[in-house]
Design a protein around this motif. Structure first.
Motif, PDB file in Angstrom:
ATOM      1  N   GLN A 115       0.829  -1.214   0.000  1.00  0.00           N
ATOM      2  CA  GLN A 115       0.000   0.000   0.000  1.00  0.00           C
ATOM      3  C   GLN A 115       0.863   1.263   0.000  1.00  0.00           C
ATOM      4  O   GLN A 115       0.378   2.342  -0.284  1.00  0.00           O
ATOM      5  CB  GLN A 115      -0.974  -0.006   1.189  1.00  0.00           C
ATOM      6  CG  GLN A 115      -0.367   0.315   2.523  1.00  0.00           C
ATOM      7  CD  GLN A 115       0.403  -0.828   3.185  1.00  0.00           C
ATOM      8  OE1 GLN A 115       0.506  -1.921   2.633  1.00  0.00           O
ATOM      9  NE2 GLN A 115       0.942  -0.584   4.358  1.00  0.00           N
ATOM     10  N   GLU A 116       2.161   1.127   0.278  1.00  0.00           N
ATOM     11  CA  GLU A 116       3.064   2.279   0.241  1.00  0.00           C
ATOM     12  C   GLU A 116       3.303   2.783  -1.183  1.00  0.00           C
ATOM     13  O   GLU A 116       3.649   3.924  -1.380  1.00  0.00           O
ATOM     14  CB  GLU A 116       4.409   1.929   0.893  1.00  0.00           C
ATOM     15  CG  GLU A 116       4.332   1.774   2.392  1.00  0.00           C
ATOM     16  CD  GLU A 116       4.059   3.088   3.105  1.00  0.00           C
ATOM     17  OE1 GLU A 116       4.510   4.159   2.638  1.00  0.00           O
ATOM     18  OE2 GLU A 116       3.395   3.050   4.155  1.00  0.00           O
TER      19      GLU A 116
ATOM     20  N   VAL B 238      -4.363  -0.514  -2.584  1.00  0.00           N
ATOM     21  CA  VAL B 238      -4.258  -1.815  -1.933  1.00  0.00           C
ATOM     22  C   VAL B 238      -4.265  -1.611  -0.423  1.00  0.00           C
ATOM     23  O   VAL B 238      -3.558  -0.758   0.100  1.00  0.00           O
ATOM     24  CB  VAL B 238      -2.953  -2.540  -2.352  1.00  0.00           C
ATOM     25  CG1 VAL B 238      -2.742  -3.820  -1.560  1.00  0.00           C
ATOM     26  CG2 VAL B 238      -2.967  -2.831  -3.844  1.00  0.00           C
ATOM     27  N   LYS B 239      -5.075  -2.394   0.264  1.00  0.00           N
ATOM     28  CA  LYS B 239      -5.076  -2.353   1.720  1.00  0.00           C
ATOM     29  C   LYS B 239      -3.845  -3.093   2.234  1.00  0.00           C
ATOM     30  O   LYS B 239      -3.322  -3.975   1.561  1.00  0.00           O
ATOM     31  CB  LYS B 239      -6.330  -3.011   2.280  1.00  0.00           C
ATOM     32  CG  LYS B 239      -7.596  -2.283   1.932  1.00  0.00           C
ATOM     33  CD  LYS B 239      -8.791  -3.024   2.480  1.00  0.00           C
ATOM     34  CE  LYS B 239     -10.074  -2.343   2.021  1.00  0.00           C
ATOM     35  NZ  LYS B 239     -11.257  -3.127   2.343  1.00  0.00           N
TER      36      LYS B 239
ATOM     37  N   PHE C  90      -1.778  -1.429 -16.277  1.00  0.00           N
ATOM     38  CA  PHE C  90      -0.851  -0.336 -16.518  1.00  0.00           C
ATOM     39  C   PHE C  90      -1.179   0.846 -15.609  1.00  0.00           C
ATOM     40  O   PHE C  90      -0.319   1.628 -15.260  1.00  0.00           O
ATOM     41  CB  PHE C  90      -0.821   0.074 -17.994  1.00  0.00           C
ATOM     42  CG  PHE C  90      -2.058   0.755 -18.468  1.00  0.00           C
ATOM     43  CD1 PHE C  90      -2.179   2.127 -18.369  1.00  0.00           C
ATOM     44  CD2 PHE C  90      -3.101   0.032 -19.031  1.00  0.00           C
ATOM     45  CE1 PHE C  90      -3.332   2.762 -18.813  1.00  0.00           C
ATOM     46  CE2 PHE C  90      -4.248   0.658 -19.473  1.00  0.00           C
ATOM     47  CZ  PHE C  90      -4.371   2.025 -19.367  1.00  0.00           C
ATOM     48  N   ASN C  91      -2.437   0.988 -15.187  1.00  0.00           N
ATOM     49  CA  ASN C  91      -2.789   2.047 -14.244  1.00  0.00           C
ATOM     50  C   ASN C  91      -2.089   1.856 -12.908  1.00  0.00           C
ATOM     51  O   ASN C  91      -1.829   2.813 -12.197  1.00  0.00           O
ATOM     52  CB  ASN C  91      -4.305   2.104 -14.047  1.00  0.00           C
ATOM     53  CG  ASN C  91      -5.007   2.615 -15.279  1.00  0.00           C
ATOM     54  OD1 ASN C  91      -4.448   3.390 -16.040  1.00  0.00           O
ATOM     55  ND2 ASN C  91      -6.223   2.168 -15.487  1.00  0.00           N
ATOM     56  N   TRP C  92      -1.793   0.604 -12.563  1.00  0.00           N
ATOM     57  CA  TRP C  92      -1.040   0.335 -11.337  1.00  0.00           C
ATOM     58  C   TRP C  92       0.312   1.025 -11.416  1.00  0.00           C
ATOM     59  O   TRP C  92       0.801   1.572 -10.432  1.00  0.00           O
ATOM     60  CB  TRP C  92      -0.800  -1.156 -11.165  1.00  0.00           C
ATOM     61  CG  TRP C  92      -1.965  -1.976 -10.776  1.00  0.00           C
ATOM     62  CD1 TRP C  92      -3.291  -1.732 -11.000  1.00  0.00           C
ATOM     63  CD2 TRP C  92      -1.916  -3.202 -10.073  1.00  0.00           C
ATOM     64  NE1 TRP C  92      -4.051  -2.746 -10.500  1.00  0.00           N
ATOM     65  CE2 TRP C  92      -3.230  -3.668  -9.924  1.00  0.00           C
ATOM     66  CE3 TRP C  92      -0.873  -3.970  -9.578  1.00  0.00           C
ATOM     67  CZ2 TRP C  92      -3.536  -4.849  -9.288  1.00  0.00           C
ATOM     68  CZ3 TRP C  92      -1.183  -5.155  -8.947  1.00  0.00           C
ATOM     69  CH2 TRP C  92      -2.499  -5.584  -8.795  1.00  0.00           C
ATOM     70  N   MET C  93       0.914   0.978 -12.599  1.00  0.00           N
ATOM     71  CA  MET C  93       2.245   1.556 -12.753  1.00  0.00           C
ATOM     72  C   MET C  93       2.210   3.075 -12.587  1.00  0.00           C
ATOM     73  O   MET C  93       3.117   3.654 -12.010  1.00  0.00           O
ATOM     74  CB  MET C  93       2.834   1.158 -14.105  1.00  0.00           C
ATOM     75  CG  MET C  93       2.980  -0.344 -14.295  1.00  0.00           C
ATOM     76  SD  MET C  93       4.012  -1.151 -13.047  1.00  0.00           S
ATOM     77  CE  MET C  93       5.632  -0.781 -13.676  1.00  0.00           C
ATOM     78  N   THR C  94       1.176   3.706 -13.081  1.00  0.00           N
ATOM     79  CA  THR C  94       1.041   5.149 -12.902  1.00  0.00           C
ATOM     80  C   THR C  94       0.854   5.481 -11.429  1.00  0.00           C
ATOM     81  O   THR C  94       1.460   6.426 -10.912  1.00  0.00           O
ATOM     82  CB  THR C  94      -0.140   5.683 -13.739  1.00  0.00           C
ATOM     83  OG1 THR C  94       0.086   5.347 -15.104  1.00  0.00           O
ATOM     84  CG2 THR C  94      -0.283   7.185 -13.599  1.00  0.00           C
ATOM     85  N   THR C  95       0.043   4.688 -10.729  1.00  0.00           N
ATOM     86  CA  THR C  95      -0.146   4.890  -9.289  1.00  0.00           C
ATOM     87  C   THR C  95       1.172   4.701  -8.552  1.00  0.00           C
ATOM     88  O   THR C  95       1.520   5.495  -7.669  1.00  0.00           O
ATOM     89  CB  THR C  95      -1.211   3.903  -8.742  1.00  0.00           C
ATOM     90  OG1 THR C  95      -2.429   4.132  -9.431  1.00  0.00           O
ATOM     91  CG2 THR C  95      -1.416   4.075  -7.257  1.00  0.00           C
ATOM     92  N   LEU C  96       1.911   3.663  -8.898  1.00  0.00           N
ATOM     93  CA  LEU C  96       3.218   3.391  -8.299  1.00  0.00           C
ATOM     94  C   LEU C  96       4.140   4.591  -8.496  1.00  0.00           C
ATOM     95  O   LEU C  96       4.746   5.089  -7.546  1.00  0.00           O
ATOM     96  CB  LEU C  96       3.799   2.147  -8.960  1.00  0.00           C
ATOM     97  CG  LEU C  96       5.155   1.640  -8.553  1.00  0.00           C
ATOM     98  CD1 LEU C  96       5.237   0.154  -8.835  1.00  0.00           C
ATOM     99  CD2 LEU C  96       6.273   2.345  -9.262  1.00  0.00           C
TER     100      LEU C  96
END
Length: 166
Positions: free
Chosen positions: A48-49, A54-55, A146-152
């Motif tokens: 989640q960091e 993600v919880k 791929f949206n996960w990567m932008t959030t990351l």
């Protein structure tokens, strides 16, 4: 990748089939040094960091999160086992032990970081190898990630900018 073009963002999906295993691959450039980025990415008990949606996962009592074999229970019935944590080469690999989609069980996720030394940024790649699904099924599950990567990217860059101000 020539990082002097400023905020260069790589975000692609490469899919192939080999040895009857389907793959999904995503990558992105994070504007923070590799050691800073790795500090968050290697924290197996705290995804989640860098993935804010993600919880915090639960770990069985007594689990040491940075030890090979560590189990984490992610929201939605996903259970993952840490199978590689390489601080020298900045690689984290995990295997799906349980998943709401039983075909994903046994699949491997691999996160690898590489330094972009000119700009002191980090290239992050995330690959999924799923042996029990065909490529079209993997595309439908992992293609949108791929949206996960932008959030990351946004999450780590914000932490880096905040820390740099102090």
């Amino acid at each position: 990748i020539n990082a002097e073009y400023g905020s260069f963002l790589v975000n692609h999906l490469s899919l192939s089939i080999s040895f009857r295993m389907a793959h999904s691959y995503h990558s992105i450039v994070v504007e923070a040094p590799i050691q800073f980025t790795w500090k968050y990415m290697r924290s197996y008990d705290q995804p989640q960091e860098f993935l804010t949606f993600v919880k915090q996962p639960t770990l069985p009592q007594g689990t040491i999160p940075d030890r090979i074999g560590a189990i984490r229970n992610i929201q939605g019935g996903i259970v993952e086992r840490l199978i590689c944590l390489d601080d020298e080469n900045h690689v984290l690999r995990y295997r799906y032990e349980q998943h709401p989609n039983p075909s994903i069980v046994g699949g491997i996720g691999t996160i690898q970081l590489l330094p972009l030394t000119v700009a002191n940024h980090t290239f992050v790649s995330w690959r999924w190898d799923i042996p029990n699904l065909d490529q079209s099924q993997v595309n439908s599950i992992y293609g949108p990630r791929f949206n996960w990567m932008t959030t990351l990217k946004e999450s780590i860059e914000l932490k880096y900018k905040t820390q740099s101000k102090h």
